[in-house]
Design a protein around this motif. Structure first.
Motif, PDB file in Angstrom:
ATOM      1  N   HIS A  95      -5.793 -67.056-140.956  1.00 33.49           N
ATOM      2  CA  HIS A  95      -5.568 -67.586-142.308  1.00 33.49           C
ATOM      3  C   HIS A  95      -5.363 -66.403-143.233  1.00 33.49           C
ATOM      4  O   HIS A  95      -5.380 -65.258-142.781  1.00 33.49           O
ATOM      5  CB  HIS A  95      -6.711 -68.498-142.750  1.00 33.49           C
ATOM      6  N   HIS A  97      -7.053 -65.099-145.944  1.00 33.35           N
ATOM      7  CA  HIS A  97      -8.110 -64.359-146.657  1.00 33.35           C
ATOM      8  C   HIS A  97      -8.125 -62.873-146.310  1.00 33.35           C
ATOM      9  O   HIS A  97      -7.943 -62.491-145.149  1.00 33.35           O
ATOM     10  CB  HIS A  97      -9.482 -64.951-146.346  1.00 33.35           C
ATOM     11  N   ASP A 193     -12.062 -68.836-139.581  1.00 35.29           N
ATOM     12  CA  ASP A 193     -13.164 -69.250-140.461  1.00 35.29           C
ATOM     13  C   ASP A 193     -13.375 -70.760-140.501  1.00 35.29           C
ATOM     14  O   ASP A 193     -14.169 -71.256-141.297  1.00 35.29           O
ATOM     15  CB  ASP A 193     -12.925 -68.725-141.883  1.00 35.29           C
TER      16      ASP A 193
HETATM   17 ZN   LIG Z   1     -11.749 -67.088-144.735  1.00 35.19          ZN
END
Ligand SMILES: [Zn+2]
Length: 305
Positions: A95, A97, A193
């Motif tokens: 992802h 982040h 996550d």
């Molecule tokens: Zn994350």
């Protein structure tokens, strides 16, 4: 005279802003070591600062999942060099982040092909605000070389190192751009996550994440996992299927409790005071997301009623 902020300076400011959050308040990257744990003939879990890494290395290619923070990139490269002399060919981001994509710029500059979900490229192409229970972190737009070159809407397979590396999108889970990776032959899964092992999860509602999406994603992994499957979480230690079952049941229970209270007309303040996580706090409440913050966050990532 004022200085215009450069991308590098913006990245530093974002990092400093993040350093104000409890999980990273003490992080001194110069002191962090990358540790590698071999999971099969061709797969490893690497840990350092930021999200856990997955690695496939063998006769064909070197394939890395996630790359932590920018200052960690040289250490990640050194750790990989201890395992294989081949160049890093693929980086897959679970992802967008910045504790999972911070090394993209360095690794992309050296020729690694970066792969991620469509929404990862979209989000990394512009400034992002990541909100968590009243605080927010700015993630500045990334330079072109750090952006995913291959983007995936649904699923993709890599046929490397005698394995089938199958990555699939789980909609609106931790964010709106999560990929989960299954090394089918090695029997290893990297969940990014979507899974925090031993901790309450962080679900990023400000980036399209939802609690129901995380639950559905966990259920999808439980369907493909066996009793010996090794599960790499985004954060926390290596997990087994049994660990994921317990965590999934905790999440499902808390979701049902909050939904029921909402249906009964309870206010958010009443739900926060209702002790919906009480029996789980000792096991899951000591990570990045503390019990009160977890309930507060859940109120934002569940449907209003
Ligand atoms: Zn994350």
């Amino acid at each position: 005279m004022t200085h215009q902020p450069t991308p590098r300076r913006q990245a530093l400011l974002a990092l400093l802003a993040l350093a104000a959050t409890p999980a990273l308040a003490q992080t001194d990257f110069s002191k962090v070591e990358i540790k590698a744990e071999k999971l099969s003939d061709t797969t490893w879990m690497l840990t350092g600062a930021g999200g856990n890494l997955g690695l496939s290395a063998g006769d064909d290619a070197v394939f890395l999942i996630d790359d932590q923070f920018a200052p960690m990139a040289p250490k990640i490269q050194a750790a990989i060099a201890q395992i294989t002399k081949r160049p890093l060919q693929f980086v897959l981001n679970t992802h967008f982040h910045f504790d999972h994509t911070g090394g993209n710029e360095a690794l992309g500059s050296k020729g690694a092909l970066i792969v991620a979900h469509d929404n990862v490229r979209r989000r990394m192409s512009s400034d992002q605000l990541i909100n968590f229970v009243g605080s927010s972190n700015k993630q500045p737009a990334s330079p072109k070389v750090a952006l995913p070159v291959v983007t995936v809407a649904g699923e993709i397979s890599f046929h490397i190192n005698g394995d089938e590396v199958y990555a699939f999108h789980v909609p609106r889970a931790h964010t709106d751009g999560d990929l989960i990776v299954h090394f089918r032959k090695s029997d290893v899964v990297h969940m990014g996550d979507v899974y925090f092992n031993g901790m309450y999860p962080f679900i990023d509602g400000s980036s399209g994440g939802t609690a129901d999406g995380v639950l559905a994603a966990a259920d999808r992994v439980l369907k493909l996992a066996g009793d010996k499957t090794r599960i790499i979480p985004g954060h926390g230690p290596l997990a087994s299927k049994a660990d994921l079952v317990d965590w999934r049941d905790m999440l499902a229970t808390v979701i049902v409790r909050i939904k029921d209270l909402r249906l009964a007309g309870k206010s958010d303040a009443e739900i926060r005071a209702a002790g919906v996580t009480a029996e789980y706090d000792a096991r899951y409440g000591n990570g990045f997301v503390k019990p009160e913050a977890f309930v507060q966050m859940m109120l934002g990532v569940l449907p209003p009623k």
